[in-house]
Design a protein around this motif. Structure first.
Motif, PDB file in Angstrom:
ATOM      1  N   ASP A 115      41.185  98.229  76.131  1.00 60.34           N
ATOM      2  CA  ASP A 115      41.009  99.485  76.849  1.00 60.34           C
ATOM      3  C   ASP A 115      39.808 100.239  76.284  1.00 60.34           C
ATOM      4  O   ASP A 115      39.601 100.248  75.073  1.00 60.34           O
ATOM      5  N   ALA A 116      39.032 100.907  77.157  1.00 66.08           N
ATOM      6  CA  ALA A 116      37.884 101.683  76.713  1.00 66.08           C
ATOM      7  C   ALA A 116      38.331 102.865  75.843  1.00 66.08           C
ATOM      8  O   ALA A 116      37.663 103.220  74.884  1.00 66.08           O
ATOM      9  N   ARG A 117      39.457 103.464  76.181  1.00 63.84           N
ATOM     10  CA  ARG A 117      40.033 104.574  75.402  1.00 63.84           C
ATOM     11  C   ARG A 117      41.455 104.212  75.002  1.00 63.84           C
ATOM     12  O   ARG A 117      42.401 104.567  75.693  1.00 63.84           O
ATOM     13  N   PRO A 118      41.629 103.511  73.887  1.00 60.53           N
ATOM     14  CA  PRO A 118      42.987 103.138  73.478  1.00 60.53           C
ATOM     15  C   PRO A 118      43.819 104.367  73.136  1.00 60.53           C
ATOM     16  O   PRO A 118      43.294 105.407  72.746  1.00 60.53           O
ATOM     17  N   SER A 119      45.114 104.223  73.275  1.00 59.85           N
ATOM     18  CA  SER A 119      46.043 105.301  72.912  1.00 59.85           C
ATOM     19  C   SER A 119      46.108 105.476  71.397  1.00 59.85           C
ATOM     20  O   SER A 119      46.260 106.580  70.897  1.00 59.85           O
ATOM     21  N   TYR A 120      46.020 104.352  70.697  1.00 62.69           N
ATOM     22  CA  TYR A 120      46.034 104.383  69.239  1.00 62.69           C
ATOM     23  C   TYR A 120      45.555 103.045  68.698  1.00 62.69           C
ATOM     24  O   TYR A 120      45.373 102.082  69.444  1.00 62.69           O
ATOM     25  N   PHE A 121      45.325 103.000  67.405  1.00 58.60           N
ATOM     26  CA  PHE A 121      44.933 101.781  66.705  1.00 58.60           C
ATOM     27  C   PHE A 121      46.020 101.454  65.690  1.00 58.60           C
ATOM     28  O   PHE A 121      46.553 102.351  65.032  1.00 58.60           O
ATOM     29  N   LEU A 122      46.355 100.173  65.565  1.00 60.34           N
ATOM     30  CA  LEU A 122      47.356  99.728  64.593  1.00 60.34           C
ATOM     31  C   LEU A 122      46.703  98.819  63.557  1.00 60.34           C
ATOM     32  O   LEU A 122      45.865  97.988  63.891  1.00 60.34           O
ATOM     33  N   GLU A 123      47.142  98.980  62.314  1.00 59.82           N
ATOM     34  CA  GLU A 123      46.771  98.070  61.234  1.00 59.82           C
ATOM     35  C   GLU A 123      48.066  97.604  60.590  1.00 59.82           C
ATOM     36  O   GLU A 123      48.853  98.427  60.114  1.00 59.82           O
ATOM     37  N   SER A 124      48.307  96.304  60.578  1.00 59.41           N
ATOM     38  CA  SER A 124      49.524  95.774  59.963  1.00 59.41           C
ATOM     39  C   SER A 124      49.445  95.948  58.453  1.00 59.41           C
ATOM     40  O   SER A 124      48.436  95.631  57.828  1.00 59.41           O
ATOM     41  N   LEU A 125      50.513  96.462  57.874  1.00 59.66           N
ATOM     42  CA  LEU A 125      50.569  96.677  56.429  1.00 59.66           C
ATOM     43  C   LEU A 125      51.332  95.574  55.703  1.00 59.66           C
ATOM     44  O   LEU A 125      51.351  95.542  54.478  1.00 59.66           O
ATOM     45  N   ASP A 126      51.971  94.675  56.464  1.00 56.70           N
ATOM     46  CA  ASP A 126      52.787  93.639  55.822  1.00 56.70           C
ATOM     47  C   ASP A 126      52.622  92.257  56.444  1.00 56.70           C
ATOM     48  O   ASP A 126      53.478  91.404  56.289  1.00 56.70           O
ATOM     49  N   TYR A 127      51.489  91.999  57.108  1.00 56.52           N
ATOM     50  CA  TYR A 127      51.344  90.724  57.820  1.00 56.52           C
ATOM     51  C   TYR A 127      51.442  89.484  56.940  1.00 56.52           C
ATOM     52  O   TYR A 127      51.890  88.444  57.416  1.00 56.52           O
ATOM     53  N   PRO A 128      51.080  89.516  55.643  1.00 58.89           N
ATOM     54  CA  PRO A 128      51.183  88.271  54.880  1.00 58.89           C
ATOM     55  C   PRO A 128      52.611  87.822  54.601  1.00 58.89           C
ATOM     56  O   PRO A 128      52.834  86.683  54.227  1.00 58.89           O
ATOM     57  N   LEU A 129      53.576  88.707  54.753  1.00 56.56           N
ATOM     58  CA  LEU A 129      54.957  88.363  54.428  1.00 56.56           C
ATOM     59  C   LEU A 129      55.582  87.562  55.567  1.00 56.56           C
ATOM     60  O   LEU A 129      55.740  88.060  56.669  1.00 56.56           O
ATOM     61  N   ALA A 130      55.909  86.316  55.287  1.00 57.78           N
ATOM     62  CA  ALA A 130      56.506  85.453  56.312  1.00 57.78           C
ATOM     63  C   ALA A 130      57.966  85.840  56.548  1.00 57.78           C
ATOM     64  O   ALA A 130      58.624  86.375  55.670  1.00 57.78           O
ATOM     65  N   GLU A 131      58.448  85.564  57.719  1.00 55.36           N
ATOM     66  CA  GLU A 131      59.849  85.778  58.082  1.00 55.36           C
ATOM     67  C   GLU A 131      60.330  87.178  57.716  1.00 55.36           C
ATOM     68  O   GLU A 131      61.404  87.365  57.158  1.00 55.36           O
ATOM     69  N   ARG A 132      59.521  88.170  58.023  1.00 53.16           N
ATOM     70  CA  ARG A 132      59.910  89.540  57.686  1.00 53.16           C
ATOM     71  C   ARG A 132      60.913  90.092  58.688  1.00 53.16           C
ATOM     72  O   ARG A 132      60.923  89.704  59.842  1.00 53.16           O
ATOM     73  N   ARG A 133      61.740  91.004  58.227  1.00 53.05           N
ATOM     74  CA  ARG A 133      62.751  91.624  59.077  1.00 53.05           C
ATOM     75  C   ARG A 133      62.308  92.984  59.581  1.00 53.05           C
ATOM     76  O   ARG A 133      62.999  93.629  60.346  1.00 53.05           O
ATOM     77  N   MET A 134      61.159  93.414  59.094  1.00 59.43           N
ATOM     78  CA  MET A 134      60.577  94.666  59.569  1.00 59.43           C
ATOM     79  C   MET A 134      59.071  94.478  59.655  1.00 59.43           C
ATOM     80  O   MET A 134      58.525  93.546  59.066  1.00 59.43           O
ATOM     81  N   GLU A 135      58.425  95.332  60.404  1.00 58.55           N
ATOM     82  CA  GLU A 135      56.977  95.331  60.485  1.00 58.55           C
ATOM     83  C   GLU A 135      56.508  96.749  60.221  1.00 58.55           C
ATOM     84  O   GLU A 135      57.054  97.698  60.786  1.00 58.55           O
ATOM     85  N   ALA A 136      55.521  96.879  59.348  1.00 57.61           N
ATOM     86  CA  ALA A 136      54.999  98.201  58.992  1.00 57.61           C
ATOM     87  C   ALA A 136      53.542  98.295  59.418  1.00 57.61           C
ATOM     88  O   ALA A 136      52.765  97.354  59.210  1.00 57.61           O
ATOM     89  N   PHE A 137      53.187  99.426  60.012  1.00 56.18           N
ATOM     90  CA  PHE A 137      51.837  99.628  60.528  1.00 56.18           C
ATOM     91  C   PHE A 137      51.307 100.996  60.123  1.00 56.18           C
ATOM     92  O   PHE A 137      52.064 101.957  59.999  1.00 56.18           O
ATOM     93  N   LEU A 138      49.992 101.065  59.994  1.00 56.38           N
ATOM     94  CA  LEU A 138      49.300 102.334  59.917  1.00 56.38           C
ATOM     95  C   LEU A 138      48.778 102.570  61.328  1.00 56.38           C
ATOM     96  O   LEU A 138      48.092 101.717  61.890  1.00 56.38           O
ATOM     97  N   ALA A 139      49.135 103.705  61.916  1.00 56.78           N
ATOM     98  CA  ALA A 139      48.719 104.012  63.290  1.00 56.78           C
ATOM     99  C   ALA A 139      47.761 105.202  63.273  1.00 56.78           C
ATOM    100  O   ALA A 139      48.059 106.232  62.668  1.00 56.78           O
ATOM    101  N   ASP A 140      46.616 105.017  63.921  1.00 57.84           N
ATOM    102  CA  ASP A 140      45.638 106.097  64.071  1.00 57.84           C
ATOM    103  C   ASP A 140      45.572 106.499  65.534  1.00 57.84           C
ATOM    104  O   ASP A 140      45.370 105.647  66.408  1.00 57.84           O
ATOM    105  N   PHE A 141      45.738 107.784  65.792  1.00 60.42           N
ATOM    106  CA  PHE A 141      45.673 108.341  67.139  1.00 60.42           C
ATOM    107  C   PHE A 141      44.406 109.207  67.194  1.00 60.42           C
ATOM    108  O   PHE A 141      44.415 110.339  66.696  1.00 60.42           O
ATOM    109  N   PRO A 142      43.296 108.679  67.750  1.00 56.75           N
ATOM    110  CA  PRO A 142      42.039 109.430  67.769  1.00 56.75           C
ATOM    111  C   PRO A 142      42.163 110.729  68.564  1.00 56.75           C
ATOM    112  O   PRO A 142      43.046 110.883  69.414  1.00 56.75           O
ATOM    113  N   SER A 143      41.230 111.657  68.317  1.00 55.83           N
ATOM    114  CA  SER A 143      41.287 112.964  68.967  1.00 55.83           C
ATOM    115  C   SER A 143      41.101 112.869  70.484  1.00 55.83           C
ATOM    116  O   SER A 143      41.540 113.747  71.210  1.00 55.83           O
TER     117      SER A 143
END
Length: 192
Positions: A98-126
């Motif tokens: 999208d030209a104007r995304p609603s937000y950006f996500l960065e995975s904070l735990d992607y290296p962990l295999a078989e995880r039961r939760m997913e953690a993200f840093l979310a940025d919502f631009p102005s």
């Protein structure tokens, strides 16, 4: 040549030290293991020292000598740990392309295999628009680090400021919208 990310991921399995431990347990030298596998002693030494990562066929040859399956080399021992460095995270626009995304996500735990939760840093631009309503499973937790965020869960809107948090069943339709004129940043954790 393997990328740094692939090398780091492969090193986490400690395949070389596992092979060395099996070899020592059977009281085999590198030359003896070489005779059983058809692999050179030099190659086996590099694998054991982590200077070379074996291909699957090579690993199968070694596994057959010791009577173990491939899972022996990929089962992690001890605590499962994932360290995600700031410079290694990938920033993904939501929705993608999208030209104007609603937000950006960065995975904070992607290296962990078989995880039961997913953690993200979310940025919502102005200049971000509201996200499309979505649902995805068990539960979600949002903690606002900075700015103001409006969260709509099944038609009920809640405005969160810095330090505020919300938890909800994420099988309910929900969406996010930065509130005010400043950008917003939050930690989002979802249970899978």
């Amino acid at each position: 040549m393997l990328s740094e990310t692939l090398t780091t991921e492969l090193e986490r399995y400690r395949i070389g030290p596992r092979i060395r431990a099996l070899r020592k347990k059977k009281k085999l030298g590198l030359v003896q293991l070489s005779e059983h596998t058809g692999l050179s002693p030099a190659m086996l030494s590099k694998i054991e020292r982590g200077q070379l990562f074996p291909t699957l066929p090579t690993l199968v040859r070694i596994a057959l000598v010791f009577g173990v399956d491939l899972g022996h080399f990929f089962n992690k021992e001890g605590p499962r740990i994932a360290v995600t460095r700031r410079g290694e995270r990938v920033r993904l626009p939501i929705p993608a392309g999208d030209a104007r995304p609603s937000y950006f996500l960065e995975s904070l735990d992607y290296p962990l295999a078989e995880r039961r939760m997913e953690a993200f840093l979310a940025d919502f631009p102005s200049d971000a628009v509201a996200s499309a309503p979505h649902q995805h499973g068990a539960q979600e937790f949002v903690y606002v680090l900075s700015g103001t965020l409006r969260v709509d869960v099944d038609g009920e809107q809640t405005t969160l400021g810095e330090g505020d948090a919300i938890a909800f069943d994420s099988d309910a339709t929900h969406s996010y919208q930065r509130d005010g004129t400043d950008s917003c940043r939050a930690i989002v954790v979802t249970l899978t």
